[in-house]
Design an enzyme around this catalytic site. Structure first.
Site, short mmCIF file in Angstrom:
data_model
loop_
_atom_site.label_atom_id
_atom_site.label_comp_id
_atom_site.label_asym_id
_atom_site.label_seq_id
_atom_site.Cartn_x
_atom_site.Cartn_y
_atom_site.Cartn_z
N LYS A 175 0.87 -1.18 0.00
CA LYS A 175 0.00 0.00 0.00
C LYS A 175 0.90 1.23 0.00
CE LYS A 175 -1.55 2.95 2.56
NZ LYS A 175 -1.45 4.06 1.59
N GLU A 251 9.49 1.40 11.00
CA GLU A 251 10.44 2.50 10.83
C GLU A 251 9.65 3.78 11.07
OE1 GLU A 251 13.51 2.19 10.55
OE2 GLU A 251 13.75 0.12 9.83
N CYS A 284 13.10 10.94 7.72
CA CYS A 284 13.06 10.63 9.16
C CYS A 284 14.45 10.68 9.77
CB CYS A 284 12.36 9.31 9.41
SG CYS A 284 12.92 8.03 8.33
N GLU A 381 9.60 16.18 15.34
CA GLU A 381 10.21 16.04 14.02
C GLU A 381 9.67 17.15 13.12
OE1 GLU A 381 9.10 12.36 12.13
OE2 GLU A 381 11.13 12.14 11.36
P1 ADP Z 1 2.65 10.99 6.97
O1 ADP Z 1 1.92 11.84 7.96
O2 ADP Z 1 4.06 11.34 6.82
O3 ADP Z 1 1.94 10.82 5.67
P2 ADP Z 1 1.65 8.51 7.87
O4 ADP Z 1 2.14 7.64 8.98
O5 ADP Z 1 0.31 9.12 8.00
O6 ADP Z 1 2.77 9.57 7.64
O7 ADP Z 1 1.65 7.71 6.49
C1 ADP Z 1 2.58 6.72 6.13
C2 ADP Z 1 1.85 5.62 5.40
O8 ADP Z 1 0.88 5.05 6.28
C3 ADP Z 1 1.08 6.07 4.17
O9 ADP Z 1 1.10 5.03 3.19
C4 ADP Z 1 -0.33 6.25 4.71
O10 ADP Z 1 -1.34 6.13 3.72
C5 ADP Z 1 -0.41 5.07 5.67
N1 ADP Z 1 -1.41 5.21 6.72
C6 ADP Z 1 -1.91 6.35 7.25
N2 ADP Z 1 -2.83 6.06 8.19
C7 ADP Z 1 -2.92 4.71 8.26
C8 ADP Z 1 -3.69 3.80 9.04
N3 ADP Z 1 -4.54 4.20 9.97
N4 ADP Z 1 -3.50 2.47 8.84
C9 ADP Z 1 -2.61 2.03 7.92
N5 ADP Z 1 -1.86 2.84 7.16
C10 ADP Z 1 -1.99 4.16 7.32
#
Ligand code: ADP
Length: 482
Positions: A175, A251, A284, A381
């Site tokens: 994903k 990570e 990061c 961060e």
């Molecule tokens: P950022 O804020 O830097 O986008 P996120 O942790 O929100 O960092 O996103 C990193 C990845 O996790 C992306 O692929 C995002 O779509 C996915 N993501 C965000 N929310 C969820 C969730 N609740 N469950 C699974 N994946 C998620």
């Protein structure tokens, strides 16, 4: 891709089961780049079912075959460097020159794990101390994986997970981040030119990350989740993993201190620029806090401001850009709020760049001095092109400041006295320490953090381990195998 069939499930490109789509935009100017399928929970269930069905046969392929697939993919990625770099620059906004660097780095994971696969599958054979049991161990793929990747390195974050998964014999559901799915899709097209059966790799592009991930977790086929992203979402995925005891690699966020001692070589500023401004600070492992010895703090700040002022801020795709836009307007609002809060609390702005006019989500490269130690720009961060310079008085104070964070991903130490640099590095509670260098990324090294920065390591000699588990066969000591 043009007709939004961007879900790749069981060997076929599909539209979303709901018919919904979303637009991928260029953060440099807000223009639309492509339409992607907005995958649903139903699509995600189909993807993990396909991964589950493909697992036994893929896990049983020879290591040589899987290594060959990876070598073919590596060659294809390198051959398509220009095209992939354009795509990365367009959807992430990073300068093309950096996108080319990312392709080199991302491709390294593919060749590294092709090599690792041929070296890391050795089991053991020995007898227990009492001499009653013959012990035979073997290394096996952990099983179908959910790979969730962020937008800041649209290629490398995918290959860092997908290459070891493939090498280990695991199938997966990928994903990619909704902001940058196009590079991942192109990578899968290139992978499909290799000999990979349907179901081995499945891709779900979506804006509904939580629902999609929940549907994958609901499947008994899932055995592993590997995630790169924010600490908050990492925690949520760890909770989801606990229900069915799914293996995890995380990570998560960092808050990297960059320590400059009074004898640091003059090129410390070059290291500072790489550590701070690579990908506009959206990494990061980006230097988050410059901790500088009091004696050299003014001189360092002056040189840092000089280097910041030479950075050309522009669109990712323009030739000569050093710093592109942030990923979206939400990111700009977040960084702006952090800087404003610090300035209100007494931080001084030593430098602030101009940014291009227009629709792009730019934030000006900024140098702050004396940000209060409790201000978010120092404690959290930043994920943007903002440097804060804080003074320390001695080595003990420097280490204390550096370790005063829950994050423990990367840190940097600059000193001409190597024994001091190594002593300080050893005292830092961080998974990665750059010693007299601001660039630490290589597929050959174990990447990962301590404390809230995550669990497990990616790359290096440890990266494949995350996708393997051990089976022990217990045999009578007089069994006829030796
Ligand atoms: P950022 O804020 O830097 O986008 P996120 O942790 O929100 O960092 O996103 C990193 C990845 O996790 C992306 O692929 C995002 O779509 C996915 N993501 C965000 N929310 C969820 C969730 N609740 N469950 C699974 N994946 C998620």
């Amino acid at each position: 891709m043009l007709d939004a069939k961007t879900l790749y499930i069981d060997g076929a490109w599909r539209a979303s089961s709901s018919g919904a789509t979303f637009t991928v935009t260029d953060p440099s100017d807000g223009s639309a780049l492509a339409t992607a399928a907005d995958g649903t929970a139903e699509d995600a269930s189909a993807a993990i079912a396909a991964a589950g069905a493909a697992q036994p046969a893929w896990g049983a392929t020879s290591i040589a075959h899987r290594a060959q697939v990876l070598r073919g993919l590596h060659a294809a990625v390198i051959a398509h460097t220009e095209e992939l770099a354009e795509l990365i620059a367009a959807e992430s906004g990073k300068p093309v020159s950096e996108a080319i660097g990312e392709i080199g780095y991302g491709a390294q994971f593919i060749s590294w794990f092709a090599d690792q696969a041929t070296q890391a599958f050795h089991g053991e054979h020995y007898t227990d101390p009492a001499g009653t049991t013959r012990i035979l161990t073997s290394r096996r793929p952990v099983g179908p994986c959910l790979l969730i990747t962020p937008w800041n390195f649209p290629l490398a974050m995918v290959t860092r997970k997908l290459a070891p998964a493939l090498a280990a014999g695991c199938t997966s559901v990928l994903k990619p981040a909704e902001q940058t799915p196009l590079t991942a899709i192109r990578l899968i097209e290139l992978l499909n030119e290799q000999d990979v059966p349907p179901g081995v790799v499945n891709v779900v592009t979506t804006t509904q990350a939580r629902e999609v991930s929940a549907a994958v977790f609901a499947s008994p086929a899932l055995r592993k989740v590997s995630f790169t992203g924010s600490t908050a979402i990492g925690g949520e995925l760890l909770r989801n993993s606990s229900h069915r005891v799914v293996s995890t690699s995380m990570e998560l966020g960092g808050n990297a201190p960059f320590l400059v001692f009074d004898d640091a070589a003059p090129d410390v500023v070059d290291g500072a620029i790489v550590a701070k401004l690579r990908n506009g600070g959206q990494s990061c492992i980006a230097a988050n806090r410059f901790l500088v010895h009091d004696i050299v703090a003014d001189e360092f700040t002056e040189k840092l401001v000089g280097a910041f002022s030479r950075m050309r801020v522009g669109t990712g795709r323009a030739v000569g850009t050093d710093v592109g836009p942030l990923i979206d307007s939400r990111a700009v609002e977040k960084v702006s709020a952090m800087v404003e809060q610090a300035v209100d609390a007494g931080a001084r702005v030593a430098y602030r760049a101009e940014v291009p006019a227009g629709q792009g989500s730019f934030y000006p490269p900024t140098v702050l001095i004396d940000a209060p130690l409790n201000s978010p720009v120092y404690r959290d961060e930043v994920f943007g092109p903002v440097a804060t310079v804080t003074r320390f008085t001695d080595e003990h104070h420097a280490v204390e400041l550096a370790n005063d964070t829950q994050a423990g991903l990367a840190a940097y130490v600059f000193s001409a006295d190597l024994s001091r640099a190594l002593r300080v590095a050893a005292a830092l509670d961080f998974g990665i320490v750059g010693v007299n260098r601001g660039f630490v990324s290589t597929a050959a090294a174990p990447f990962g953090g301590t404390k809230t920065s995550g669990l497990g390591r990616e790359g290096g000699l440890h990266g494949l381990e995350e996708y393997l588990e051990t089976q022990y066969l217990s045999l009578p000591v007089d069994s006829p195998i030796v």
